[in-house]
Design an enzyme around this catalytic site. Structure first.
Site, short mmCIF file in Angstrom:
data_model
loop_
_atom_site.label_atom_id
_atom_site.label_comp_id
_atom_site.label_asym_id
_atom_site.label_seq_id
_atom_site.Cartn_x
_atom_site.Cartn_y
_atom_site.Cartn_z
CG HIS A 220 60.67 2.88 38.36
ND1 HIS A 220 60.18 1.88 37.55
CD2 HIS A 220 59.68 3.12 39.26
CE1 HIS A 220 58.96 1.56 37.93
NE2 HIS A 220 58.65 2.29 38.98
CD1 TRP B 201 52.61 -1.79 37.55
CD2 TRP B 201 52.02 -0.73 39.42
NE1 TRP B 201 53.06 -2.54 38.62
CE2 TRP B 201 52.71 -1.90 39.77
CE3 TRP B 201 51.55 0.11 40.43
CZ2 TRP B 201 52.94 -2.26 41.10
CZ3 TRP B 201 51.78 -0.25 41.74
CH2 TRP B 201 52.47 -1.41 42.08
CG ASP C 276 53.85 7.54 35.08
OD1 ASP C 276 54.85 8.30 35.08
OD2 ASP C 276 53.81 6.48 35.72
CB SER D 131 59.36 7.76 40.34
OG SER D 131 58.22 7.22 40.98
CE1 TYR E 163 55.36 0.36 36.63
CE2 TYR E 163 54.19 1.90 35.21
CZ TYR E 163 54.79 1.60 36.42
OH TYR E 163 54.82 2.56 37.40
#
Length: 328
Positions: free
Chosen positions: A122, A20, A50, A153, A55
């Protein structure tokens, strides 16, 4: 580096790398710094990366592709990405097969692959977990060869428990650390019983569990630890694990008192997480190569003692539980 099973996805390093901050929301990070972070992870034995399509608007995915192409390392690494947060408005109704297909194709291009290793929804709205057509679409993408596996997630334990009801879900990504202990009450047992892997994100509570922050710490304007403390941009649980900053600093200081002299608080925290057998991999994020190597090294360390685990439980009960346990 020890490995663990991530559902049907395969064997992954028990310490992975979250990317991220390589993409955005953690202050300025150059493309070169992002590439070096990924390289340091691979050099440390990390085989699980990941990322997400949002991002840095795909920047993180592209940096991963550059490094894996340069090192011819695609076969050695599992890359998990995420889709859904590009939706505007971000509502359950917009989680359609067409929208998800377009996001997946964009990620395939960014990552320079024909098939995504692992696609995760997400942190979608809770209603998505009650819509079988979304999971039917994921099955279609698998049949079409766009993705090999899919997972979710989640923000809340309840969402993870619902996701496990779908046979095709291979992984649950959730926040879990000494400041967010509720997933271990039921979710982990249910996931293990169904051979669903657990990916732990935000393991260091946005830096609180590194011991490096004080009440006087400040953050850049484009760092979520500045602009999302009250959940103004996204779920507040993603920032400092939902713990009020000053409370978190005090609790971290107390927890650090019980850390072995040769360990850092970050090392203690990551080892605490890995001591839970249901965890498949933990994904601390960093652009500091030394920190990445240190995080990876936790895989080689002993488990915590019962006394050390009890100390972590006591700090949680005294300082943290009332702020987070009922919310996530």
């Amino acid at each position: 580096m020890e490995t663990r099973s991530l559902g049907a996805v395969g064997s992954v390093s028990e310490v992975g790398l979250g990317t991220w901050n390589i993409g955005s929301d953690w202050g300025p990070v150059s493309d070169d710094a992002g590439r070096k972070a990924i390289e340091a992870a691979l050099d440390s034995g990390i085989t699980f990366l990941d990322t997400a399509d949002v991002y840095g608007d795909g920047r993180s995915e592209k940096r991963i592709a550059e490094v894996l192409t340069k090192r011819d390392a695609y076969d050695d690494v599992i890359v998990a990405t995420k889709a859904g947060r590009r939706l505007s408005p971000h509502t359950a109704a917009e989680y359609t097969e067409g929208n998800l297909r377009s996001f997946i194709n964009r990620s395939r291009k960014n990552l320079d692959v024909e098939t995504l290793d692992l696609l995760q929804l997400h942190c979608p709205p809770t209603d998505v977990y009650y819509d079988p057509t979304v999971f039917d679409a994921l099955e279609t993408f698998t049949a079409d060869g766009l993705i090999n596996n899919y997972g979710v997630s989640v923000e809340r334990v309840e969402e993870g428990l619902k996701a496990i009801e779908y046979d095709g879900v291979e992984s649950i990504q959730i926040i879990f650390n000494p400041f967010r202990q509720r997933p271990n009450e039921l979710l982990f047992d249910r996931a293990a019983a169904n051979d669903v892997g657990i990916i732990v994100r935000v393991p260091l509570a946005s830096g609180l569990l590194t011991g490096a922050l004080s009440k006087d710490s400040t953050f850049p304007a484009d760092d979520h630890r500045n602009y999302n403390r009250d959940g103004d941009a996204f779920d507040v649980g993603e920032t400092f694990a939902g713990v009020p900053f000053e409370t978190g600093v005090e609790a971290a200081a107390q927890l650090e008192e019980g850390v072995p002299a040769e360990w850092s608080l970050a090392t203690f925290t990551l080892r605490w997480i890995l001591d839970h057998d249901a965890v498949s991999t933990v994904i601390p994020g960093s652009t500091n190569s030394d920190h990445i190597r240190s995080n990876a090294n936790v895989s080689t360390l002993r488990s915590l003692t019962d006394t050390e685990h009890t100390a972590a439980s006591n700090v949680y009960d005294e300082h943290i539980r009332s702020h987070v346990h009922h919310r996530w």
